[in-house]
Design an enzyme around this catalytic site. Sequence first.
Site, mmCIF file in Angstrom:
data_model
loop_
_atom_site.group_PDB
_atom_site.id
_atom_site.type_symbol
_atom_site.label_atom_id
_atom_site.label_comp_id
_atom_site.label_asym_id
_atom_site.label_seq_id
_atom_site.Cartn_x
_atom_site.Cartn_y
_atom_site.Cartn_z
ATOM 1 C CG ASP A 75 -2.491 15.049 11.776
ATOM 2 O OD1 ASP A 75 -1.863 14.629 12.580
ATOM 3 O OD2 ASP A 75 -3.442 14.751 11.214
ATOM 4 C CG ASP A 95 -1.576 9.339 16.536
ATOM 5 O OD1 ASP A 95 -1.982 8.947 17.595
ATOM 6 O OD2 ASP A 95 -1.533 8.871 15.381
HETATM 7 N N1 GLY Z 1 -0.742 10.198 13.101
HETATM 8 C C1 GLY Z 1 -1.380 9.078 12.424
HETATM 9 C C2 GLY Z 1 -0.113 7.784 12.724
HETATM 10 O O1 GLY Z 1 0.556 7.763 13.373
HETATM 11 O O2 GLY Z 1 -0.833 6.707 11.820
#
Ligand code: GLY
Length: 418
Positions: free
Chosen positions: A121, A185
């Site tokens: 992330d 994601d």
């Molecule tokens: N990237 C984590 C979510 O969208 O919850």
Amino acid sequence: MYMKKNFCLKVVLILIGFNVCISVKFFSQEAAFIKENTDFACRQIENILKEVGDPNNKNYPRTLATDKSLKTTSKYDWTPGFFPGILWYLYELSGNEKWKICAEKWTDSLEELKGFTKHHDIGFMMYCSYGNAERLSPKSIYRDILVQSAESLCTRYNDTVKAIKSWNYREAWNGNKWYYPVIIDNMMNLELLLYAYKVTGNKKFYNIAVTHADTTLKNHFRADHGSYHVVNYDPETGIVLHKQTCQGYSDNSTWARGQAWAVYGYTMMYRCTRDRKYLEAAKNFADYYIEHLPEDYVPRWDFNAGQDGYYPDGNSYAKKCPKVTTLKDASASAIVSSALFELTALAGEKRYMEIATHILKSLSSPRYRAQLGENGNFVIMHCTGSLPHKAEIDVPLVYADYYYLEALARYKKIIENK
Ligand code: GLY
């Protein structure tokens, strides 16, 4: 004959004048809409700032706790970049320097994360904060921090799998062991790499971003263009071992926010590379999303929740939750609204602009926009973080506000450029 010509000319001039009036009225109405929502967001976020004070490593606003108090996270969670990003968008939208000063302070507080490699992330953490800082107030220090952050992200890339590992080892709901999980994601982290390529010319960043996007395109989507949340690979051979969910309803369902990340991610890939396969992908994923939208343009948290043929596997969480099929996720719509404003110009298709605007209007209506001083002072209500984890259900989420304000800023540019 002369009289007839004169008459026609008058009619044409009246029609042109009429159209100009309508269009002036439209643009001033839309400018007022943007201003009213900006002013409201400024007042809400001012209240959050009063509550949290200065950044201190663990007070990054995220959502509401169950007792309705503000819930913050440490800087090592996946969301600390969104609050500085919100401050940058408030600066962009309002033009008020006070937001810039705040945005700089909250952005600077994340510098240490440039060496962060524990999960994928870092793209969200650094590009939403430092990426906006560099865009709105360029400085060589921002550039250096972003390039170092991109280097950190590259440490999670494996050229056998041809993708960046999202999470370290974890177990699926049904007990499957995930040693190399890649989640949809992760597409969002690639913009950091493409930025680093643009400013350094180092092809490594470009190649990793494009290879990851291609691997995801191959393995993360079904024939109907809906997405899997998690694809788990064998890190030794690159073979796909599992296609499952972590935050969605079932392994074969399409989790709304996952689809939103796909729409945004491939739109961004086309903007940065001009490879037409990404444009086709972005349109396909956007069309899936749009076709599954209800009347208010905000989807349920999972497009297939509760439908025949979709069953949570290895865990009965979904059946126990009474609101499971009706819960919304406004964060998904904020992400998609922003992406569709961009896709409109890239695809040259006005229909995306219409949907983007409808979503923005819906999110700005009393149904989704909070009352002043409520909702923990976040702007957008009715988001779902992760229903399977029974976490963040029907709450505000900092990233919903971030993408809502990004969408508003993108719409403002379109309206101002007419
Ligand atoms: N990237 C984590 C979510 O969208 O919850």
